[in-house]
Design a protein around this motif. Structure first.
Motif, PDB file in Angstrom:
ATOM      1  N   TYR A 154       0.822  -1.206   0.000  1.00 45.75           N
ATOM      2  CA  TYR A 154       0.000   0.000   0.000  1.00 45.75           C
ATOM      3  C   TYR A 154       0.863   1.265   0.000  1.00 45.75           C
ATOM      4  CZ  TYR A 154      -3.455  -3.486   1.496  1.00 45.75           C
ATOM      5  OH  TYR A 154      -4.254  -4.599   1.583  1.00 45.75           O
ATOM      6  N   ARG A 155       1.980   1.212   0.713  1.00 52.75           N
ATOM      7  CA  ARG A 155       2.882   2.378   0.738  1.00 52.75           C
ATOM      8  C   ARG A 155       3.487   2.615  -0.650  1.00 52.75           C
ATOM      9  NH1 ARG A 155       6.175   0.917   4.760  1.00 52.75           N
ATOM     10  NH2 ARG A 155       4.924   1.976   6.347  1.00 52.75           N
ATOM     11  N   GLU A 156       3.890   1.530  -1.310  1.00 49.69           N
ATOM     12  CA  GLU A 156       4.472   1.668  -2.647  1.00 49.69           C
ATOM     13  C   GLU A 156       3.446   2.177  -3.648  1.00 49.69           C
ATOM     14  OE1 GLU A 156       6.207  -2.090  -3.588  1.00 49.69           O
ATOM     15  OE2 GLU A 156       7.822  -1.898  -2.120  1.00 49.69           O
ATOM     16  N   GLN A 168      -5.891  -5.604   7.689  1.00 51.13           N
ATOM     17  CA  GLN A 168      -5.852  -4.732   6.513  1.00 51.13           C
ATOM     18  C   GLN A 168      -6.003  -3.271   6.915  1.00 51.13           C
ATOM     19  OE1 GLN A 168      -8.882  -5.188   3.387  1.00 51.13           O
ATOM     20  NE2 GLN A 168      -7.268  -4.713   1.912  1.00 51.13           N
ATOM     21  N   ALA A 169      -6.875  -2.987   7.888  1.00 55.66           N
ATOM     22  CA  ALA A 169      -7.057  -1.611   8.351  1.00 55.66           C
ATOM     23  C   ALA A 169      -5.750  -1.047   8.906  1.00 55.66           C
ATOM     24  CB  ALA A 169      -8.153  -1.559   9.413  1.00 55.66           C
ATOM     25  N   ARG A 170      -5.085  -1.837   9.730  1.00 53.55           N
ATOM     26  CA  ARG A 170      -3.803  -1.393  10.324  1.00 53.55           C
ATOM     27  C   ARG A 170      -2.784  -1.135   9.219  1.00 53.55           C
ATOM     28  NH1 ARG A 170      -0.936  -3.001  15.152  1.00 53.55           N
ATOM     29  NH2 ARG A 170       1.071  -1.899  15.114  1.00 53.55           N
ATOM     30  N   ALA A 171      -2.719  -2.039   8.226  1.00 56.97           N
ATOM     31  CA  ALA A 171      -1.755  -1.889   7.139  1.00 56.97           C
ATOM     32  C   ALA A 171      -2.036  -0.628   6.323  1.00 56.97           C
ATOM     33  CB  ALA A 171      -1.785  -3.124   6.239  1.00 56.97           C
ATOM     34  N   LEU A 172      -3.299  -0.379   6.000  1.00 61.98           N
ATOM     35  CA  LEU A 172      -3.651   0.810   5.219  1.00 61.98           C
ATOM     36  C   LEU A 172      -3.363   2.091   5.998  1.00 61.98           C
ATOM     37  CD1 LEU A 172      -6.986  -0.419   3.596  1.00 61.98           C
ATOM     38  CD2 LEU A 172      -4.981   0.398   2.340  1.00 61.98           C
ATOM     39  N   LEU A 173      -3.665   2.096   7.285  1.00 62.02           N
ATOM     40  CA  LEU A 173      -3.438   3.285   8.112  1.00 62.02           C
ATOM     41  C   LEU A 173      -1.946   3.577   8.264  1.00 62.02           C
ATOM     42  CD1 LEU A 173      -6.172   2.557  10.800  1.00 62.02           C
ATOM     43  CD2 LEU A 173      -6.180   4.491   9.203  1.00 62.02           C
ATOM     44  N   GLU A 174      -1.153   2.536   8.479  1.00 58.18           N
ATOM     45  CA  GLU A 174       0.293   2.746   8.623  1.00 58.18           C
ATOM     46  C   GLU A 174       0.921   3.190   7.305  1.00 58.18           C
ATOM     47  OE1 GLU A 174       1.929  -0.857  10.250  1.00 58.18           O
ATOM     48  OE2 GLU A 174       1.660  -0.145  12.303  1.00 58.18           O
ATOM     49  N   ALA A 175       0.458   2.608   6.200  1.00 59.56           N
ATOM     50  CA  ALA A 175       1.007   2.970   4.895  1.00 59.56           C
ATOM     51  C   ALA A 175       0.660   4.407   4.520  1.00 59.56           C
ATOM     52  CB  ALA A 175       0.479   2.014   3.832  1.00 59.56           C
ATOM     53  N   SER A 176      -0.445   4.933   5.067  1.00 54.27           N
ATOM     54  CA  SER A 176      -0.925   6.275   4.705  1.00 54.27           C
ATOM     55  C   SER A 176      -0.445   7.346   5.671  1.00 54.27           C
ATOM     56  CB  SER A 176      -2.460   6.277   4.660  1.00 54.27           C
ATOM     57  OG  SER A 176      -2.940   5.304   3.770  1.00 54.27           O
ATOM     58  N   ALA A 177       0.518   7.019   6.506  1.00 57.23           N
ATOM     59  CA  ALA A 177       1.016   7.984   7.493  1.00 57.23           C
ATOM     60  C   ALA A 177       1.413   9.291   6.798  1.00 57.23           C
ATOM     61  CB  ALA A 177       2.210   7.400   8.244  1.00 57.23           C
ATOM     62  N   GLY A 178       0.828  10.403   7.268  1.00 55.87           N
ATOM     63  CA  GLY A 178       1.138  11.706   6.686  1.00 55.87           C
ATOM     64  C   GLY A 178       0.414  11.997   5.389  1.00 55.87           C
ATOM     65  N   ARG A 179      -0.390  11.071   4.916  1.00 54.97           N
ATOM     66  CA  ARG A 179      -1.152  11.253   3.679  1.00 54.97           C
ATOM     67  C   ARG A 179      -2.647  11.118   3.971  1.00 54.97           C
ATOM     68  NH1 ARG A 179       2.969   7.459   1.765  1.00 54.97           N
ATOM     69  NH2 ARG A 179       4.330   8.414   0.209  1.00 54.97           N
ATOM     70  N   VAL A 180      -3.456  11.384   2.958  1.00 57.49           N
ATOM     71  CA  VAL A 180      -4.902  11.163   3.066  1.00 57.49           C
ATOM     72  C   VAL A 180      -5.200   9.724   2.639  1.00 57.49           C
ATOM     73  CG1 VAL A 180      -7.180  11.802   2.187  1.00 57.49           C
ATOM     74  CG2 VAL A 180      -5.465  13.583   2.626  1.00 57.49           C
ATOM     75  N   LEU A 181      -5.896   8.992   3.488  1.00 56.88           N
ATOM     76  CA  LEU A 181      -6.319   7.632   3.155  1.00 56.88           C
ATOM     77  C   LEU A 181      -7.778   7.664   2.741  1.00 56.88           C
ATOM     78  CD1 LEU A 181      -6.161   4.516   3.070  1.00 56.88           C
ATOM     79  CD2 LEU A 181      -6.684   4.523   5.532  1.00 56.88           C
TER      80      LEU A 181
END
Length: 767
Positions: free
Chosen positions: A505-507, A564-577
């Motif tokens: 998700y981060r990539e 999946q929620a944790r992964a999406l939230l961590e990947a979106s750190a500092g961004r809009v999810l």
């Protein structure tokens, strides 16, 4: 020599009994008796071994299956009873080249009673095809008075017998090899091949068969230990090849392709598979025959599997078995190892991802498969390689010869073998026109899609693989309106852990370079079920598309959604999810899913982790019931997406996977367009952005209709972005909206025909 009956038994005794049968058959084969006498002895041996009152052998003669030998049926029926391919149980086995195992033969819909055989008192039935050079040349079957299904070990014994009979039949010239091969002597005229588009594209080249079929000449082993060593060495060599291939793949690290190859490697190192081959060798088979026997069992299981994902994994295993068979036999002459000398269209029954990677991409222009499916690993790899693939093309070997020129039009799900000059000219013109169109569309990359009356239309892409993300920049799309997170789950052998999900998700967000990405939570289940995530209840769902899938599954397996929620939230750190929940039927489901994300957000806050700048929650409207309570849900939403693929099948109660219904209901139907117009009006009233996701929005005429009913945001395949941009720049929204209001108030006989003429008069649809 007598043979102990082979019934329910332990594994070791089953192997010993099978070895005894094979030894007895070897003696029969080595005797100086004529072929008919050998067959007569074989049916006696097998009938006694399986404790069956009946054992019969049918062979293909003059296009018919003729009873050649029997134990238990009337001897007067020998060489008299004949059945056509596809007729009765024996004909069904021959036509499908698959095993039947029935407790009650008469209950099968294909049962055909032959009074001259005297078989009326027998209930149970089991039969296997006798295969020679990939063609069924006969059937061996057993019957029993008492109703019972034959044990797995008994079916395997029959399969071994069939292999031995194949060798006997070939040596005794009992069947017409040319007839059995089904080879047309004069394949000279053009042949149209229809199939299923797996990867779109146009290509031309000569037909190259992926691999010649290896004919196993020796079935019975003379030295079991020597055969075992041959298999051990072949396994070592095969695993080295797979490891080398995985390390040399040209897709970089961490991609879905790496996960595909990791799954492939898992099969290569599967101890259960190698153990089954060893057990077959213990029964007295040669290394080649043992691999083939186990492969036959795999094929049987594949035919019994309704789950398309699990069936695709079985295809991977068969691909490895073919590789192992070529290594152990020393017949390594695949088209890849020989090298492609000119532009080629690869022909295969099926293909594994590793085998595709062996080919020279400069010469390999396209692939045609007899089987194949949209979810197969090889399709994921082919898409990344940019190679068009056509699947589900039946009887290829009977229609295409090695070296035949092929025109492949995967866009239209067609191919032409041995095309005429006019066909080639037409194809070349279409190919050139396609290149010109692509060049014209490429020029639209930086053009903003604004209508003639000044309204900005958002055009996004759908994605699901990391390798899809470069299309965002190449097409100039506004963002990713639908990122299908389930693709990572589909290509993985095990449930992806949080770290792997977070990395992906981060990539994806980094690749988007600031453009918005809407992540849809896992939409698995239905036609996208996973072998490692099965429903707890017994039995298959009768209508999986309307069953335990998408958010219904995720809320029940809440740990899946939490990870999946944790992964999406961590990947979106500092961004809009932006996260969207699929298959919402009632507002409470949205609330429950959002609560999972909010719970994980609170947990990350306690841990002092960097949080997303904002989290926007959306829903996917696919279930018509949601439309009736949408006024209750809209105030809680940041955005709403309409999934036209599922919505259409639910509105019409028409399974889109059913070929009889797939083309029956038109997207340009007043029922669909009225429904979408009503939803769009509600969204505008609540100031909630409304997007249509799905194939409907990627077609120019359908997109025109959507603009006419109030849709201003589309999310489509990358290939559709430029044509839709081109359309938007020609449209006057007020004009199409007024026309659509009139059509939907008083629908014409064919709205599609009416709209086509209307658009053509105004030059709206691109060339």
């Amino acid at each position: 020599m007598t043979t102990a009956p082979l019934g329910p038994t332990s594994n070791s005794s089953a192997v010993a009994a099978a070895r005894t049968i094979l030894t007895r058959l070897h003696e029969v084969m080595a005797s100086r008796s004529h072929a008919q006498a050998k067959l007569n002895t074989v049916v006696e041996v097998i009938g006694a071994s399986l404790d069956s009152e009946v054992c019969s052998i049918y062979l293909l003669r003059e296009g018919m299956l003729e009873l050649f030998a029997t134990r238990g049926l009337a001897q007067e029926a020998v060489h008299v009873t004949r059945m056509a391919i596809g007729e009765g149980l024996v004909g069904t086995i021959a036509s499908r080249v698959e095993t039947l195992n029935l407790a009650e033969a008469t209950a099968h819909p294909d049962f055909s009673y032959r009074p001259e055989t005297g078989e009326d008192k027998f209930h149970s039935f089991a039969g296997v095809p006798i295969v020679r050079r990939e063609r069924c040349v006969g059937v061996v079957c057993v019957q029993h008075v008492d109703p019972r299904r034959y044990e797995e070990v008994e079916i395997e014994a029959l399969q071994t017998v069939a292999m031995v009979l194949s060798e006997l039949i070939a040596n005794a010239d009992l069947v017409d090899e040319e007839e059995a091969a089904g080879i047309a002597a004069a394949l000279t005229g053009p042949e149209q091949l229809r199939g299923l588009t797996l990867v779109k594209g146009l290509a031309s080249g000569v037909a190259v068969y992926h691999q010649p079929r290896i004919t196993i000449e020796h079935i019975v082993a003379e030295d079991t230990e020597a055969e075992r060593q041959r298999v051990y060495l072949a396994f070592d060599k095969m695993r080295e090849q797979i490891d080398r291939m995985a390390s040399q793949a040209e897709f970089g690290s961490g991609g879905e392709h790496e996960e595909v190859l990791e799954t492939y490697r898992m099969f290569a190192y599967d101890e259960g598979w190698s153990r089954r081959i060893n057990e077959a060798i213990d029964s007295g088979l040669t290394a080649e025959a043992a691999i083939e026997r186990v492969q036959q069992r795999t094929r049987m299981r594949m035919r019994q599997i309704d789950d398309p994902l699990l069936a695709d994994r079985m295809h991977d295993l068969e691909d490895l078995a073919n590789r192992l068979l070529r290594i152990v036999s020393g017949q390594l002459g695949t088209a890849a190892s020989a090298g492609l000398r000119q532009d080629a269209i690869l022909i295969a029954r099926n293909l594994g991802p590793a085998e595709l990677l062996e080919y020279d991409k400069r010469r390999l222009k396209g692939v045609i498969l007899e089987e194949g499916s949209l979810t197969a690993h090889v399709v994921i790899v082919a898409r990344a390689m940019g190679i068009p693939v056509l699947g589900r093309v039946k009887s290829l070997r009977g229609k295409v010869r090695e070296g035949d020129p092929i025109l492949l039009d995967a866009d239209q799900a067609l191919a032409f073998a041995r095309p005429t000059r006019d066909m080639m000219i037409g194809f070349d013109e279409r190919y050139a026109k396609n290149r010109e169109k692509q060049a014209k569309y490429a020029a639209l990359r930086d053009v903003v899609p604004i209508t003639l009356d000044g309204e900005r239309i958002a055009v996004n892409i759908n994605a699901g693989l990391r390798e899809d993300m470069p299309n965002l920049q190449l097409t100039g799309a506004d963002g990713v309106g639908l990122y299908r997170t389930e693709f990572q789950f589909l290509v993985s052998a095990t449930l992806p852990n949080r770290e792997r999900q977070t990395r992906l998700y981060r990539e994806v967000l980094e690749s988007a370079a600031g453009k918005p990405v809407v992540f849809r939570t896992v939409d698995i289940g239905g036609d996208k079920s996973l072998p490692y995530l099965r429903h707890d209840e017994d039995g298959e769902e009768e209508n999986p598309a309307m069953g335990w899938r998408a958010l219904r599954l995720a809320l029940e397996r809440d740990s899946l959604l939490k990870v999946q929620a944790r992964a999406l939230l961590e990947a979106s750190a500092g961004r809009v999810l932006q996260v969207m929940f699929p298959m919402i039927s009632e507002p409470w489901e949205f609330d429950a899913a959002r609560a999972v994300f909010e719970g994980q957000l609170a947990h990350l806050r306690k841990l002092g982790k960097t949080l997303p700048e904002a989290v926007k929650y959306g829903a996917m409207l696919e279930v018509p019931a949601l439309a009736e309570v949408l006024d209750l849900l809209l105030p809680r939403l940041s955005f709403l997406s309409i999934g036209t693929n599922d919505l259409t099948q639910f509105l019409f109660a028409a399974d889109r996977s059913n070929p009889k219904l797939a083309e029956r209901y038109d997207w340009l139907s007043p029922a669909i367009l009225r429904f979408v117009r009503r939803i769009a009006a509600q969204g505008h009233a609540h100031n909630v952005p409304m997007t249509v996701c799905g194939e409907m929005g990627g077609r120019q005429l359908e997109a025109l209709a959507l603009l006419g009913v109030g849709i201003r945001r589309l999310s489509i395949t990358p290939a559709g972005v430029a044509p839709i941009k081109d359309l938007v720049r020609r449209v006057n929204l007020a004009e199409i909206s007024a026309a659509m209001d009139g059509w939907l108030a008083h629908p014409p006989v064919s709205l599609r025909e009416e709209m086509t003429a209307w658009a053509a008069q105004r030059g709206l649809i691109g060339d």
